[in-house]
Structure formats: structure tokens, C-alpha cells
Write an enzyme that holds these catalytic residues in place. Structure first.
Site, mmCIF file in Angstrom:
data_model
loop_
_atom_site.group_PDB
_atom_site.id
_atom_site.type_symbol
_atom_site.label_atom_id
_atom_site.label_comp_id
_atom_site.label_asym_id
_atom_site.label_seq_id
_atom_site.Cartn_x
_atom_site.Cartn_y
_atom_site.Cartn_z
ATOM 1 N N LYS A 144 5.395 6.506 8.256
ATOM 2 C CA LYS A 144 4.848 6.084 8.402
ATOM 3 C C LYS A 144 5.661 5.227 9.072
ATOM 4 O O LYS A 144 6.905 5.328 9.020
ATOM 5 C CB LYS A 144 4.017 4.345 7.663
ATOM 6 C CG LYS A 144 3.193 4.275 6.802
ATOM 7 C CD LYS A 144 2.276 3.581 6.096
ATOM 8 C CE LYS A 144 2.226 3.969 5.467
ATOM 9 N NZ LYS A 144 1.296 3.001 4.567
ATOM 10 N N HIS B 99 1.138 -1.337 -0.052
ATOM 11 C CA HIS B 99 -0.004 0.175 -0.070
ATOM 12 C C HIS B 99 0.969 1.166 -0.332
ATOM 13 O O HIS B 99 1.809 1.319 0.373
ATOM 14 C CB HIS B 99 -0.754 -0.060 1.341
ATOM 15 C CG HIS B 99 -1.878 -1.354 1.106
ATOM 16 N ND1 HIS B 99 -1.904 -2.309 2.348
ATOM 17 C CD2 HIS B 99 -2.457 -2.158 0.743
ATOM 18 C CE1 HIS B 99 -2.526 -2.820 2.223
ATOM 19 N NE2 HIS B 99 -3.050 -2.831 1.430
ATOM 20 N N ASP C 90 -6.197 -6.223 -2.507
ATOM 21 C CA ASP C 90 -4.753 -6.382 -2.544
ATOM 22 C C ASP C 90 -4.588 -7.608 -3.311
ATOM 23 O O ASP C 90 -3.217 -7.339 -4.298
ATOM 24 C CB ASP C 90 -3.888 -6.548 -1.036
ATOM 25 C CG ASP C 90 -4.489 -5.950 -0.034
ATOM 26 O OD1 ASP C 90 -4.475 -4.471 -0.039
ATOM 27 O OD2 ASP C 90 -3.726 -6.140 1.207
ATOM 28 N N TYR D 234 0.770 1.543 13.653
ATOM 29 C CA TYR D 234 1.342 2.180 12.663
ATOM 30 C C TYR D 234 0.852 3.707 13.018
ATOM 31 O O TYR D 234 0.182 4.019 13.333
ATOM 32 C CB TYR D 234 0.089 2.128 11.235
ATOM 33 C CG TYR D 234 0.136 1.093 10.117
ATOM 34 C CD1 TYR D 234 1.067 1.255 9.611
ATOM 35 C CD2 TYR D 234 -0.223 0.373 10.864
ATOM 36 C CE1 TYR D 234 0.990 0.331 8.339
ATOM 37 C CE2 TYR D 234 -0.588 -0.985 9.860
ATOM 38 C CZ TYR D 234 -0.158 -0.854 8.843
ATOM 39 O OH TYR D 234 0.057 -1.976 7.791
#
Length: 175
Positions: A72, A62, A168, A132
Site C-alpha cells: 500500500k 489491518h 477493529d 490508499y
């Protein structure tokens, strides 16, 4: 904290330096001043969790394209993952290269992932939680991705995924 650059510019392994005693341990996991001193200006706007009950769950790869690109800091609080970052910056000397780290609740390591890098992971244990910290905040509807098994990247996953989302699995190759 110890900051170790990877072969992908901007992707950094962040290791906690725990203080241990009879009670257990205490460790600093993020400090804007320490990150800035390491050349990583990062002040998260959002913290999220990914709870994964099954071993070999694959999430990713992603990213959010500009102008919504994210940075991140990814850390495991329970379990273990094979965490992957893929360079999608066409101007980068490491374009289409990948790096990986095993993140676990035991090793307290995190991976810092800058803008322009796709991210994904494969759980190595059941009941794995991934936290995250993100800047800027996630923008729903602006997410994108590339295939986890894209031959342009040649990622050497430690196992085939047992569980992957239809979204995905449907991403196109980047080649």
C-alpha cells in the site's frame, strides 16, 4: 520524490517535491519508474479513499495474509493522521516493532507499506481523507487485523481513540 527508509525493512516514507508558483503547487505523487529506481517495484491495481469526519477516529491495524497480501501507498489528501505500520513478519529482525509518521495534506508525505506489515491510523483532525493505492486489488473476506493497543507492540498513540469500529476493537492480541 524522496524515499526515506524507516527502521522497519520495506516501510518507506515517500516525500513529494512540489513545484510552487503563484498558482499554488504541482507535485508528482507516484511514478512507477521512480519507485523502481528506489528499489520499490510498485504499480497499484486499486485506489481507495477512507473519509473520516471525526477527530481521533482509529482504523486498524489491518493486513491481508498470504496469498492475498497487499502493498500500500497511503497518503492524506485532507486533514492529518498518525499513521502506523507494524512488522508482522516472524522472520524479520524487526518483528513486532512499529514505526509511525504524521501524514497530512500539507506535508504531502506518504507511507509505503509492504506485504506482511499491519497498518492503521488515528485521525488528528476532523474531516480527514486518506487515499490508499493498493497492489494487488483488495480481496473482500480475506482481511485480518491485530489490536491497536496490543501490548506486544507497545504503540505510543498520540491520543486515545474516540471512535473505533466493533471489528477493529475485537481483534485479538498478537502476543
Amino acid at each position: 520524490m524522496r524515499f526515506t527508509p524507516t527502521e522497519i525493512a520495506g516501510v518507506v516514507r515517500v516525500e513529494a517535491e512540489p513545484h510552487r508558483d503563484d498558482r499554488g503547487l504541482f507535485a508528482r505523487l507516484h511514478c512507477p519508474e521512480e519507485f523502481a529506481a528506489a528499489g520499490i517495484p510498485f504499480e497499484p491495481a486499486q485506489t481507495s479513499i477512507s473519509r473520516n469526519p471525526h477527530r481521533h477516529t482509529l482504523r486498524g491495524l489491518h493486513f491481508q495474509p498470504a496469498p492475498y497480501a497487499e502493498t500500500k501507498l497511503v497518503r492524506v489528501t485532507q486533514g492529518r493522521v498518525f499513521d502506523v505500520a507494524v512488522d508482522l513478519r516472524p522472520e524479520s529482525p524487526t518483528y513486532r516493532r512499529w514505526t509511525a509518521a504524521e501524514l497530512s495534506a500539507e506535508n504531502l508525505m506518504a507511507l509505503f507499506i509492504p506485504e506482511g506489515i499491519a497498518h492503521g491510523f488515528l485521525t488528528l483532525e476532523p474531516d480527514t481523507d486518506v487515499v490508499y493505492q493498493i497492489a494487488p486489488a483488495f480481496r473482500p473476506g480475506r482481511e485480518a487485523g491485530v489490536r491497536w493497543d496490543d501490548p506486544a507492540f507497545g504503540i505510543q498513540w498520540p491520543a486515545a481513540p474516540a471512535l473505533i469500529s466493533p471489528r477493529d476493537a475485537a481483534y485479538a492480541d498478537h502476543g
